[in-house]
Design an enzyme around this catalytic site. Structure first.
Site, short mmCIF file in Angstrom:
data_model
loop_
_atom_site.label_atom_id
_atom_site.label_comp_id
_atom_site.label_asym_id
_atom_site.label_seq_id
_atom_site.Cartn_x
_atom_site.Cartn_y
_atom_site.Cartn_z
N GLU A 177 0.83 -1.21 -0.13
CA GLU A 177 -0.01 0.05 0.02
C GLU A 177 0.97 1.18 -0.14
O GLU A 177 1.08 1.68 0.98
CB GLU A 177 -1.05 0.13 1.23
CG GLU A 177 -2.02 1.27 1.27
CD GLU A 177 -2.88 1.37 2.32
OE1 GLU A 177 -2.77 0.18 3.29
OE2 GLU A 177 -3.82 2.19 2.45
N LYS A 219 -2.35 -1.79 -3.35
CA LYS A 219 -3.63 -1.02 -2.63
C LYS A 219 -3.19 0.45 -2.80
O LYS A 219 -2.35 0.93 -1.63
CB LYS A 219 -3.57 -1.32 -0.99
CG LYS A 219 -4.88 -0.66 -0.39
CD LYS A 219 -5.25 -1.10 0.94
CE LYS A 219 -5.95 -0.15 1.45
NZ LYS A 219 -6.82 -0.87 2.80
P1 13P Z 1 -9.48 4.52 3.64
O1 13P Z 1 -10.35 3.62 2.80
O2 13P Z 1 -10.11 5.01 4.91
O3 13P Z 1 -8.38 5.55 3.16
O4 13P Z 1 -8.64 3.18 4.51
C1 13P Z 1 -7.92 2.42 3.71
C2 13P Z 1 -6.68 1.91 4.53
O5 13P Z 1 -6.48 0.82 4.86
C3 13P Z 1 -5.80 2.77 4.74
O6 13P Z 1 -4.54 2.33 5.11
#
Ligand code: 13P
Length: 346
Positions: A177, A219
């Site tokens: 991510e 992500k």
């Molecule tokens: P949000 O969809 O609120 O951005 O959160 C996703 C997430 O896991 C952030 O690390």
């Protein structure tokens, strides 16, 4: 490509019509969410809130996996069943937030690097024993005219790849991510440029560190104009620029891209995902791993009261259903209204 369990898990997480619930807020972040309903966070309230989400009837129609926080993976439902088992019994894969948050990157004034590599091998093995089958590690980058620096981009890419390699050794699918934060006044062009550079660094490090991308998920942020920009790009432009960026910078071997919502409104997060899928098929599944954009209405409906659990569950079910429709390009804004008519009152 070797056919193995990691590939199967990654594919299951992006099965058609399904996406991931991010319920892995750290204690600091969940307090921020509870602040919006004027609630003091406690271990029992965090547990109760998550039990409501995880036991939502029918959520498994749209949810393939749930990301848990370290505290949450060790907690149980009111009947004593550990949360990982509650989810697994519904056919939902339990996941775990593996990083320990962002800290200031040394010798920078305001850039961040994600920490948590020390002792990670042992923690991942423990999480696997507790039932986790995938993990996530979030790096963040702020956009200004000068930032992010190459130093920040490469330091975070290196850590993301070290985490991903350790996950694959431990039998967990790493969700990688890299979140380019969309706060500020930047143009969509600037977001496109920064997101491209970040993705290039991430995939360079993943390959250098021998990570099998078939057993990973990405992500990322969507490519947006800054939230405070004067003239913000609309849904179609966001979808086009985001797809263009990923076509150029994400290997086709990655089984799925599971977007974060990153502070977009619930409706925007769903509409953007829908527009991207409407122009598919694409090399990767395009899905969601939303925190706020799946939980917002449920949190407000719950309001800290057990008695509101059914209303909270209906709200969460409804948002999950709309995002599931967006996976097929079949979402319309008219679908937003249906819950109010009591469409589903099981
Ligand atoms: P949000 O969809 O609120 O951005 O959160 C996703 C997430 O896991 C952030 O690390």
């Amino acid at each position: 490509m070797t056919h193995n369990e990691l590939h199967e898990t990654a594919k299951a997480l992006v099965a058609p019509g399904k996406g991931i619930l991010a319920a892995d807020e750290s204690d600091t972040t969940i307090q921020k969410r509870f602040d919006t309903i004027h609630l003091e966070s406690s271990e029992e309230l965090r547990r109760a809130y998550r039990e409501i989400l995880f036991t939502t009837p029918g959520a498994e129609e749209f949810i393939s996996g749930v990301i848990l926080f370290d505290e949450t993976i060790r907690q149980s439902a009111s009947d004593g069943t550990p949360f990982p088992q509650v989810l697994a019994a519904k056919g939902i894969l339990p996941g775990i937030k593996a990083d320990i948050g962002q800290h200031r990157l040394a010798l920078t004034e305001r850039e961040m690097v994600t920490e948590g590599l020390d002792g990670l091998r042992d923690r991942l093995h423990e999480y696997h024993r507790l039932g986790a089958r995938f993990a996530k590690w979030r790096a963040t980058y702020s956009i200004t005219d000068e930032l992010p620096s190459d130093y920040c981009i490469w330091a975070n890419a290196h850590a993301l790849a070290r985490y991903a390699a350790l996950c694959q050794e431990a039998g967990l699918v790493p969700i990688v991510e890299p979140e380019v934060l969309q706060d500020g006044t930047h143009t969509i062009e600037r977001s496109y440029h920064v997101t491209s550079r970040v993705l290039d660094a991430v995939y360079t490090e993943l390959f250098d560190q021998r990570v099998d991308v078939f057993g990973t998920l990405l992500k990322p942020n969507m490519v947006l104009s800054g939230y405070d920009a004067a003239d913000r790009a609309g849904v179609e432009e966001v979808a086009d620029r985001t797809l263009e960026c990923f076509y150029k910078h994400v290997p086709a071997g990655v089984p799925g891209i599971v977007f974060l919502s990153g502070g977009q409104s619930d409706e925007d997060a769903t509409a953007h995902l829908n527009a991207m899928n409407a122009s598919g098929p694409h090399p990767w599944e395009l899905s969601f791993s939303y925190g706020r954009a799946l939980q917002g209405p449920a949190l407000r409906a719950w309001d800290g009261e057990w008695a509101n659990a059914p209303a909270a569950q209906r709200s969460y079910y409804h948002r999950a259903k709309l995002n599931s429709a967006a996976r097929a390009g079949a979402y319309t804004s008219a679908m937003e209204e249906v819950l109010i008519d009591g469409e589903r009152d099981r």
